[in-house]
Design an enzyme around this catalytic site. Sequence first.
Site, PDB file in Angstrom:
ATOM      1  N   TYR A  68       4.945  -6.150  17.557  1.00  0.00           N
ATOM      2  CA  TYR A  68       5.165  -5.405  16.307  1.00  0.00           C
ATOM      3  C   TYR A  68       6.058  -4.195  16.556  1.00  0.00           C
ATOM      4  CZ  TYR A  68       4.254  -1.886  12.737  1.00  0.00           C
ATOM      5  OH  TYR A  68       4.405  -0.904  11.794  1.00  0.00           O
TER       6      TYR A  68
ATOM      7  N   TYR B 297       0.831  -1.213   0.000  1.00  0.00           N
ATOM      8  CA  TYR B 297       0.000   0.000   0.000  1.00  0.00           C
ATOM      9  C   TYR B 297       0.863   1.261   0.000  1.00  0.00           C
ATOM     10  CZ  TYR B 297      -3.287   3.344   2.250  1.00  0.00           C
ATOM     11  OH  TYR B 297      -4.056   4.428   2.595  1.00  0.00           O
TER      12      TYR B 297
ATOM     13  N   ASP C   6      13.487 -12.069  -1.077  1.00  0.00           N
ATOM     14  CA  ASP C   6      12.889 -12.182   0.248  1.00  0.00           C
ATOM     15  C   ASP C   6      13.891 -11.651   1.265  1.00  0.00           C
ATOM     16  OD1 ASP C   6      12.284 -13.667   2.907  1.00  0.00           O
ATOM     17  OD2 ASP C   6      10.499 -14.005   1.693  1.00  0.00           O
TER      18      ASP C   6
ATOM     19  N   ARG D 201      -6.789   9.334  17.466  1.00  0.00           N
ATOM     20  CA  ARG D 201      -5.600   8.886  16.752  1.00  0.00           C
ATOM     21  C   ARG D 201      -5.233   9.892  15.666  1.00  0.00           C
ATOM     22  NH1 ARG D 201      -5.645   6.421  20.674  1.00  0.00           N
ATOM     23  NH2 ARG D 201      -5.551   4.168  21.015  1.00  0.00           N
TER      24      ARG D 201
ATOM     25  N   LYS E 221      10.139  -3.520  15.436  1.00  0.00           N
ATOM     26  CA  LYS E 221      10.583  -2.349  14.698  1.00  0.00           C
ATOM     27  C   LYS E 221      11.670  -1.596  15.464  1.00  0.00           C
ATOM     28  CE  LYS E 221       8.206  -1.957  10.801  1.00  0.00           C
ATOM     29  NZ  LYS E 221       8.858  -1.746   9.489  1.00  0.00           N
TER      30      LYS E 221
ATOM     31  N   THR F 108       7.527   2.891  13.116  1.00  0.00           N
ATOM     32  CA  THR F 108       6.171   3.163  13.592  1.00  0.00           C
ATOM     33  C   THR F 108       6.168   4.027  14.845  1.00  0.00           C
ATOM     34  OG1 THR F 108       4.157   2.145  14.488  1.00  0.00           O
ATOM     35  CG2 THR F 108       6.208   0.943  14.828  1.00  0.00           C
TER      36      THR F 108
ATOM     37  N   ALA G 130       9.533  -3.121   3.528  1.00  0.00           N
ATOM     38  CA  ALA G 130       9.055  -4.496   3.631  1.00  0.00           C
ATOM     39  C   ALA G 130       8.985  -4.922   5.091  1.00  0.00           C
ATOM     40  CB  ALA G 130       9.975  -5.432   2.860  1.00  0.00           C
TER      41      ALA G 130
ATOM     42  N   ASN H 255      -0.825   6.482  11.677  1.00  0.00           N
ATOM     43  CA  ASN H 255      -1.740   5.644  10.904  1.00  0.00           C
ATOM     44  C   ASN H 255      -1.832   6.165   9.470  1.00  0.00           C
ATOM     45  OD1 ASN H 255      -2.972   3.940  13.201  1.00  0.00           O
ATOM     46  ND2 ASN H 255      -3.213   6.034  13.926  1.00  0.00           N
TER      47      ASN H 255
END
Length: 297
Positions: free
Chosen positions: A136, A11, A48, A197, A140, A112, A69, A161
């Site tokens: 998660y 995305y 990969d 948020r 990161k 993030t 990725a 977000n």
Amino acid sequence: MRVLVTGAAGYLGTAVVSALTEAGHDAVAMVHAQRPNIAHASEIRIADLLDPVALRRAVDGVDAVCHLAGLTRVRESMTDPLRYFGVNTVGTIALLDAMATAEVPRLVFASTGAIYGDVGGRPITEDLPDNPPHPYASSKLAAEKAIDAHDAAAVVLRLSNVAGGRDPDPTRLIPRVLSAAARNESFEVNGDGTTVRDYVHVADAANAFVAGLEYLPSQGVTERYVIGGGRGTSVRQVVAAVEKVSGRRVALIHRPAVPEPSSLVADPAKAVGQLSWVPKYSDIEAIVDQMWHACSG
């Protein structure tokens, strides 16, 4: 500059490829499996993150890497944490190794804002302590620590977000509310719907990668930036925006409240000042309007 974009079929990745090309860079798309052509990519390379040989081929001949990725779903990370550390942390280390071998000295990394955890309602700035609340965010942060230890010129973008356009993730809030409106269904809300948020338009987020690439600090230095729209939007305000844009009422069903931060809002002043980056498209009504027409078009 010839730039490898990992996660280029995603995305945000496709938006970064387009933004780089528009800014005059040569965007090379890295994907982990055979995919259709990616608009505006000069070349597609298949690799990969956990395949060192393929990674070395992927970074060959590029000047910099925009690394997007990875795995991004919070709830999934709680049920399968080792997979998240394997892809997000170990995969980033493998990419850094490949970059070192190929002598690629520049990196912009998609991280993030969730790394800060519950900030007690304060604006999220780079000087707040790290307090990752789930695997998660922890994976990161561990990847960031590896980047700190690597002898590259690196920019880390801690993203809010991302929204706007044709968001393919049906688990995120705005797509879920849009789906309820499209189907004339009610929408379940945890608590009273006042949790706040920050949303940043996917085009604004993509432009932050271009700005970070063009600013990159000295060799061996990592700079972190909070990237967000800079304004808070509650769940109720998202619903109201969807109702206004769609012309349909979305009835709310209130479920018991769950433990979660009451407000997470980015303060992107450092990025605005140092990168000359400005969130131009991150108004919630503009985001919802675009997403409604993208889904119904």
